[in-house]
Scaffold this active site. Structure first.
Site, mmCIF file in Angstrom:
data_model
loop_
_atom_site.group_PDB
_atom_site.id
_atom_site.type_symbol
_atom_site.label_atom_id
_atom_site.label_comp_id
_atom_site.label_asym_id
_atom_site.label_seq_id
_atom_site.Cartn_x
_atom_site.Cartn_y
_atom_site.Cartn_z
ATOM 1 N N CYS A 88 -38.913 45.979 -44.193
ATOM 2 C CA CYS A 88 -38.211 44.740 -43.849
ATOM 3 C C CYS A 88 -37.190 45.073 -42.771
ATOM 4 O O CYS A 88 -36.239 45.832 -43.023
ATOM 5 C CB CYS A 88 -37.536 44.158 -45.079
ATOM 6 S SG CYS A 88 -36.629 42.625 -44.748
ATOM 7 N N CYS A 231 -37.314 36.934 -39.792
ATOM 8 C CA CYS A 231 -38.103 38.089 -40.239
ATOM 9 C C CYS A 231 -37.996 39.135 -39.140
ATOM 10 O O CYS A 231 -38.460 38.902 -38.020
ATOM 11 C CB CYS A 231 -39.557 37.709 -40.486
ATOM 12 S SG CYS A 231 -40.629 39.110 -40.880
#
Length: 293
Positions: A88, A231
């Site tokens: 991530c 994101c």
């Protein structure tokens, strides 16, 4: 037996996480507990849960230490639906902020910290926007599946890109198409990818390049979390795909506008091939205690 979880809420361009420290790997949350923590009505609310654990105390951390023995800390990341994620990009910046602010590491400007992840070791530095993470090598992976999205009149071709986790990037014609998407519905890929993918919908800036920097805008549906305000790895994938479509004259530095803010992406050569980095803010919002059954 219940768990008293001391946690911190953090966010990077609106991509939010519940973080907690478990150096010795003694706390194991179940998928049901992770879903409960991430629930925005009945829990804290987050796109994922991040556990700060010593790499030596986690089976997945052994590979990180074998790759780089400086990777003392491992980012154990779980999606909001309770599934594991490899990497991530926003999360690793917030994770680094969490380690620093809790006195677990010291990181001065110019220093680099190695963080273990399921996608490999990633290096993070402080920069003027917050933090910059070297996400390593990337690859075209996943082919060019057709992508169907709610309110898109026809399926669009996507481009599969892997930056430690899988992505499919789709180019749209204009802001109206991007704004009309309903990402409460999961975009459908044809063919489906075996492990699924994050799906990014991208509109190029007009002009695309300003002072040597490429500009794009995007929205994303994250595998395991739904639409998120940002994101990090998706911003990287979107910039890589747009550079590929733009051709040889395209820049290697990009500014990516997401609903939660702006991220920077840079591609640069290394001895083992081209790497790509992600930069942006990371903030800790509040601390709390949860009693989990």
């Amino acid at each position: 037996m219940g768990i008293e979880l001391h946690f911190t809420k953090g966010q990077g361009t609106g991509n939010d996480f519940v973080l907690f420290s478990d150096p010795d790997g003694e706390v194991t949350l179940t998928p049901d507990q992770i879903r409960a923590v991430c629930d925005r009505r009945f829990g804290v609310g987050a796109d994922g849960v991040i556990r700060a654990v010593k790499s030596a105390k986690l089976q997945a951390g052994a590979a990180s230490l074998a790759e780089d023995d400086a990777a003392e800390w491992f980012m154990d990341y779980w999606n909001a639906d309770g599934t594991l994620s490899e990497m991530c990009g926003n999360g690793i910046r917030v994770f680094t902020r969490f380690l620093i602010d809790n006195g677990l590491v010291e990181l001065l400007p110019g220093d680099t910290i190695a963080i273990g992840t399921r996608a490999g070791v990633r290096d993070v530095q402080i920069n003027r926007t917050g933090f910059q993470a070297d996400l390593g090598r990337w690859s075209f992976d996943g082919g060019e599946p057709l992508v169907r999205g709610k309110n898109l009149p026809v399926a669009r071709p996507g481009l599969g890109i892997n930056v430690g986790n899988p992505h499919v990037v789709v180019a749209l014609a204009d802001d109206d198409e991007l704004d009309s998407l309903d990402l409460t519905f999961i975009p459908q890929l044809d063919p489906e990818l075996p492990a699924g993918a994050n799906v990014e919908f991208v509109v190029p800036g007009d002009p695309l390049v300003v002072d040597g920097v490429g500009h794009i805008r995007m929205r994303v549906h994250e595998r395991g979390s739904g639409e998120t305000l940002s994101c990090g790895t998706g911003a990287v994938a979107a910039a890589l795909a747009t550079r590929h479509w733009a051709g040889a004259s395209a820049p290697h530095q990009w500014r990516v506008q997401v609903p939660g803010g702006v991220l920077g992406v840079r591609m640069f050569p290394t001895e083992d091939g081209e790497h790509v980095s992600l930069s942006g803010p990371a903030e800790l919002v509040f601390d709390g205690v949860l009693n989990l059954g």
